[in-house]
Write a protein that holds these residues in place. Sequence first.
Motif, PDB file in Angstrom:
ATOM      1  N   VAL A 201       0.823  -1.218   0.000  1.00 53.77           N
ATOM      2  CA  VAL A 201       0.000   0.000   0.000  1.00 53.77           C
ATOM      3  C   VAL A 201       0.858   1.269   0.000  1.00 53.77           C
ATOM      4  O   VAL A 201       0.531   2.259  -0.662  1.00 53.77           O
ATOM      5  N   ALA A 202       1.995   1.235   0.732  1.00 58.08           N
ATOM      6  CA  ALA A 202       2.827   2.447   0.821  1.00 58.08           C
ATOM      7  C   ALA A 202       3.341   2.846  -0.563  1.00 58.08           C
ATOM      8  O   ALA A 202       3.293   4.027  -0.950  1.00 58.08           O
ATOM      9  N   THR A 203       3.807   1.877  -1.345  1.00 56.18           N
ATOM     10  CA  THR A 203       4.314   2.176  -2.693  1.00 56.18           C
ATOM     11  C   THR A 203       3.193   2.728  -3.565  1.00 56.18           C
ATOM     12  O   THR A 203       3.369   3.705  -4.311  1.00 56.18           O
ATOM     13  N   LEU A 204       2.011   2.103  -3.461  1.00 52.80           N
ATOM     14  CA  LEU A 204       0.872   2.527  -4.278  1.00 52.80           C
ATOM     15  C   LEU A 204       0.433   3.948  -3.919  1.00 52.80           C
ATOM     16  O   LEU A 204       0.260   4.800  -4.805  1.00 52.80           O
ATOM     17  N   GLU A 205       0.276   4.215  -2.617  1.00 51.14           N
ATOM     18  CA  GLU A 205      -0.260   5.530  -2.235  1.00 51.14           C
ATOM     19  C   GLU A 205       0.735   6.651  -2.519  1.00 51.14           C
ATOM     20  O   GLU A 205       0.334   7.750  -2.924  1.00 51.14           O
ATOM     21  N   LEU A 206       2.021   6.366  -2.363  1.00 48.35           N
ATOM     22  CA  LEU A 206       3.032   7.389  -2.658  1.00 48.35           C
ATOM     23  C   LEU A 206       3.058   7.730  -4.162  1.00 48.35           C
ATOM     24  O   LEU A 206       3.282   8.874  -4.553  1.00 48.35           O
ATOM     25  N   ALA A 207       2.792   6.716  -4.978  1.00 45.10           N
ATOM     26  CA  ALA A 207       2.792   6.941  -6.434  1.00 45.10           C
ATOM     27  C   ALA A 207       1.675   7.899  -6.851  1.00 45.10           C
ATOM     28  O   ALA A 207       1.753   8.539  -7.906  1.00 45.10           O
ATOM     29  N   TYR A 208       0.616   7.974  -6.023  1.00 47.62           N
ATOM     30  CA  TYR A 208      -0.532   8.823  -6.374  1.00 47.62           C
ATOM     31  C   TYR A 208      -0.673  10.027  -5.442  1.00 47.62           C
ATOM     32  O   TYR A 208      -1.670  10.736  -5.492  1.00 47.62           O
ATOM     33  N   ASP A 209       0.323  10.226  -4.570  1.00 47.70           N
ATOM     34  CA  ASP A 209       0.311  11.398  -3.690  1.00 47.70           C
ATOM     35  C   ASP A 209       1.762  11.787  -3.434  1.00 47.70           C
ATOM     36  O   ASP A 209       2.269  11.639  -2.325  1.00 47.70           O
ATOM     37  N   ASP A 210       2.412  12.279  -4.469  1.00 43.92           N
ATOM     38  CA  ASP A 210       3.846  12.560  -4.395  1.00 43.92           C
ATOM     39  C   ASP A 210       4.116  13.800  -3.560  1.00 43.92           C
ATOM     40  O   ASP A 210       3.295  14.729  -3.531  1.00 43.92           O
ATOM     41  N   PRO A 211       5.258  13.837  -2.862  1.00 46.56           N
ATOM     42  CA  PRO A 211       5.584  14.974  -1.983  1.00 46.56           C
ATOM     43  C   PRO A 211       5.712  16.291  -2.742  1.00 46.56           C
ATOM     44  O   PRO A 211       5.463  17.350  -2.166  1.00 46.56           O
ATOM     45  N   ALA A 212       6.063  16.256  -4.017  1.00 47.30           N
ATOM     46  CA  ALA A 212       6.207  17.515  -4.776  1.00 47.30           C
ATOM     47  C   ALA A 212       4.844  18.109  -5.146  1.00 47.30           C
ATOM     48  O   ALA A 212       4.763  19.256  -5.590  1.00 47.30           O
ATOM     49  N   GLY A 213       3.774  17.341  -4.983  1.00 45.60           N
ATOM     50  CA  GLY A 213       2.426  17.881  -5.228  1.00 45.60           C
ATOM     51  C   GLY A 213       2.025  17.916  -6.697  1.00 45.60           C
ATOM     52  O   GLY A 213       1.044  18.588  -7.055  1.00 45.60           O
ATOM     53  N   VAL A 214       2.729  17.178  -7.551  1.00 47.33           N
ATOM     54  CA  VAL A 214       2.378  17.201  -8.986  1.00 47.33           C
ATOM     55  C   VAL A 214       1.043  16.485  -9.214  1.00 47.33           C
ATOM     56  O   VAL A 214       0.193  16.961  -9.980  1.00 47.33           O
ATOM     57  N   THR A 215       0.839  15.356  -8.523  1.00 44.76           N
ATOM     58  CA  THR A 215      -0.431  14.632  -8.703  1.00 44.76           C
ATOM     59  C   THR A 215      -1.591  15.453  -8.126  1.00 44.76           C
ATOM     60  O   THR A 215      -2.697  15.442  -8.678  1.00 44.76           O
ATOM     61  N   ALA A 216      -1.329  16.183  -7.041  1.00 45.72           N
ATOM     62  CA  ALA A 216      -2.360  17.068  -6.483  1.00 45.72           C
ATOM     63  C   ALA A 216      -2.749  18.125  -7.514  1.00 45.72           C
ATOM     64  O   ALA A 216      -3.940  18.378  -7.761  1.00 45.72           O
TER      65      ALA A 216
END
Length: 328
Positions: A201-216
């Motif tokens: 789950v950690a790998t999956l959720e990080l892929a869709y909520d990146d710290p740089a905020g690009v996916t946001a």
Amino acid sequence: MGVVRNLRQVAADDAGVDVAFRADVHAGLSQQPKAIPARWFYDATGSALFEDITALPEYYPTRSETDMLTRHAADIAAAIGPGRAVVELGSGSSTKTPLLLDAIVPAAYVPVDISGDFLRDSAEALAIRFPGLPIYPVEADFTQRVAMPDEIADVPKLGFFPGSTIGNMVARTAIDLLRNWRCALGEASLLLIGIDRIKDVATLELAYDDPAGVTAAFNLNLLERINRELGGNIPVENFAHRAVWDDVHARIEMHLVAACDIEFTVDGRGYTMAKGETIHSENSHKYGARDANLLLRASGWTPIATWDDADPAFALILAEATAFRSAP
Ligand code: AVI
């Protein structure tokens, strides 16, 4: 230089607004819970943001798939054989396409995409890279029935559907789409499809909520697009991006969450949202090996080869159109 022909147009009203976009937004905001189809992410800004996502260290699917297309190019080419028209569904900027076109000996290339500007630019870039290869771009929503260009009527086809875009559809829609494409591509066709695997789950959720905020930014652009194209006054700053793993449906869900009670209008029509209420904007389903094969079989495609040894895991599956015959 290759030959670029055949660009078609999607339906727009007198003001140039995509009529399907308007209808989907009003239908989606009027229902409970609110939801808007993810395909509307991809205006010029959204398509550019998606390209940025694919370069993020946390977003592994593009890297894993590209790695396998590169490492297994010879095996993939041997399994496909020469002389096929490559029909790419949702081609976008076609970044993985050269890897495939370099490996096999294609008869033609048919990119199908809803974003006309992207389609034009990438078709022209590929025409320079593959001189002499006929290219027939089709500007269309590949989730609907799409007629193939007359020029490739008698050429055996290879559907190319990379990126795990199939994961953005619920199973029923995915099966409808794959069945439609089996019809459109014909009896002797093959399909090379990329499907993301279930993983931690950690790998999956990080892929869709990146710290740089690009996916946001990609998610929030949907609201900006509604404001730009449909005369909306949505207070985008009062929404937050959310990406969570739903284990029951085996999917990442993306939502736009109201940070406070909100009122807005779109096209003059009023909507309200309570604090914490969300607009569900995307599903990204992940598949185990058997699930993926079942999805394909249920759609009239028989898997004949799988490459899935990248890390993080991602599957490239080659399938052939299943012949209709009696079976027990
Ligand atoms: C296009 N599609 C396969 C992407 C995905 O992974 O579901 C879209 C995306 N959404 C957020 N990040 C990427």
